[in-house]
Design a protein around this motif. Sequence first.
Motif, mmCIF file in Angstrom:
data_model
loop_
_atom_site.group_PDB
_atom_site.id
_atom_site.type_symbol
_atom_site.label_atom_id
_atom_site.label_comp_id
_atom_site.label_asym_id
_atom_site.label_seq_id
_atom_site.Cartn_x
_atom_site.Cartn_y
_atom_site.Cartn_z
ATOM 1 N N ILE A 10 0.832 -1.200 0.000
ATOM 2 C CA ILE A 10 0.000 0.000 0.000
ATOM 3 C C ILE A 10 0.868 1.252 0.000
ATOM 4 C CG2 ILE A 10 -1.625 1.344 1.395
ATOM 5 C CD1 ILE A 10 -2.915 -1.336 2.176
ATOM 6 N N ILE A 11 1.947 1.242 0.789
ATOM 7 C CA ILE A 11 2.876 2.370 0.796
ATOM 8 C C ILE A 11 3.483 2.559 -0.592
ATOM 9 C CG2 ILE A 11 5.114 3.168 1.667
ATOM 10 C CD1 ILE A 11 4.337 1.886 4.357
ATOM 11 N N ALA A 12 3.852 1.465 -1.243
ATOM 12 C CA ALA A 12 4.432 1.540 -2.587
ATOM 13 C C ALA A 12 3.428 2.104 -3.587
ATOM 14 C CB ALA A 12 4.908 0.161 -3.033
ATOM 15 N N LEU A 13 2.183 1.662 -3.505
ATOM 16 C CA LEU A 13 1.163 2.170 -4.434
ATOM 17 C C LEU A 13 0.906 3.654 -4.229
ATOM 18 C CD1 LEU A 13 -1.385 -0.777 -4.434
ATOM 19 C CD2 LEU A 13 0.087 -0.043 -6.302
ATOM 20 N N ILE A 14 0.785 4.080 -2.980
ATOM 21 C CA ILE A 14 0.539 5.496 -2.704
ATOM 22 C C ILE A 14 1.723 6.344 -3.150
ATOM 23 C CG2 ILE A 14 0.234 7.182 -0.841
ATOM 24 C CD1 ILE A 14 -1.419 5.028 0.623
ATOM 25 N N ALA A 16 3.845 5.631 -5.499
ATOM 26 C CA ALA A 16 3.897 5.634 -6.969
ATOM 27 C C ALA A 16 2.873 6.615 -7.543
ATOM 28 C CB ALA A 16 3.647 4.234 -7.495
ATOM 29 N N VAL A 17 1.683 6.642 -6.953
ATOM 30 C CA VAL A 17 0.654 7.561 -7.439
ATOM 31 C C VAL A 17 1.084 9.013 -7.230
ATOM 32 C CG1 VAL A 17 -1.695 8.384 -6.958
ATOM 33 C CG2 VAL A 17 -1.260 5.951 -7.196
ATOM 34 N N LEU A 18 1.753 9.282 -6.113
ATOM 35 C CA LEU A 18 2.192 10.639 -5.811
ATOM 36 C C LEU A 18 3.488 11.021 -6.523
ATOM 37 C CD1 LEU A 18 1.386 10.786 -1.998
ATOM 38 C CD2 LEU A 18 0.061 11.725 -3.899
ATOM 39 N N GLY A 22 11.337 6.364 -6.254
ATOM 40 C CA GLY A 22 12.354 5.676 -5.449
ATOM 41 C C GLY A 22 11.776 5.056 -4.197
ATOM 42 N N ILE A 23 10.910 5.792 -3.536
ATOM 43 C CA ILE A 23 10.266 5.267 -2.335
ATOM 44 C C ILE A 23 9.350 4.103 -2.693
ATOM 45 C CG2 ILE A 23 8.666 5.816 -0.457
ATOM 46 C CD1 ILE A 23 9.787 8.675 -0.544
ATOM 47 N N ALA A 24 8.645 4.234 -3.804
ATOM 48 C CA ALA A 24 7.744 3.164 -4.238
ATOM 49 C C ALA A 24 8.532 1.896 -4.558
ATOM 50 C CB ALA A 24 6.945 3.609 -5.454
ATOM 51 N N ALA A 25 9.648 2.051 -5.233
ATOM 52 C CA ALA A 25 10.477 0.882 -5.571
ATOM 53 C C ALA A 25 11.052 0.244 -4.309
ATOM 54 C CB ALA A 25 11.598 1.288 -6.518
ATOM 55 N N GLY A 26 11.463 1.063 -3.370
ATOM 56 C CA GLY A 26 12.010 0.534 -2.116
ATOM 57 C C GLY A 26 10.967 -0.221 -1.313
ATOM 58 N N ALA A 27 9.777 0.358 -1.206
ATOM 59 C CA ALA A 27 8.714 -0.304 -0.451
ATOM 60 C C ALA A 27 8.275 -1.596 -1.140
ATOM 61 C CB ALA A 27 7.517 0.630 -0.283
ATOM 62 N N ALA A 28 8.224 -1.594 -2.455
ATOM 63 C CA ALA A 28 7.854 -2.808 -3.184
ATOM 64 C C ALA A 28 8.919 -3.887 -3.011
ATOM 65 C CB ALA A 28 7.656 -2.493 -4.660
ATOM 66 N N GLU A 29 10.171 -3.484 -2.988
ATOM 67 C CA GLU A 29 11.262 -4.449 -2.799
ATOM 68 C C GLU A 29 11.212 -5.061 -1.400
ATOM 69 O OE1 GLU A 29 14.228 -6.747 -4.238
ATOM 70 O OE2 GLU A 29 13.148 -5.231 -5.362
#
Length: 53
Positions: A10-14, A16-18, A22-29
């Motif tokens: 959820i953090i990665a999706l939010i 990515a939308v915003l 880099g944060i999205a990729a890190g959270a997804a990883e």
Amino acid sequence: MIRWIVTFLIIALIAAVLGFGGIAAGAAEIAKIIFYIFIVLFVLSLISSLFKR
């Protein structure tokens, strides 16, 4: 562990939308790593329960 995976996804999706790629990729990883750890522990639990009988 599933709760942690869902939280990081959820953090990665939010992020990515915003537009925070880099944060999205890190959270997804992180979510992916926790998922693999969960799968390994789940399989080990299944195997150990089979040998207890």
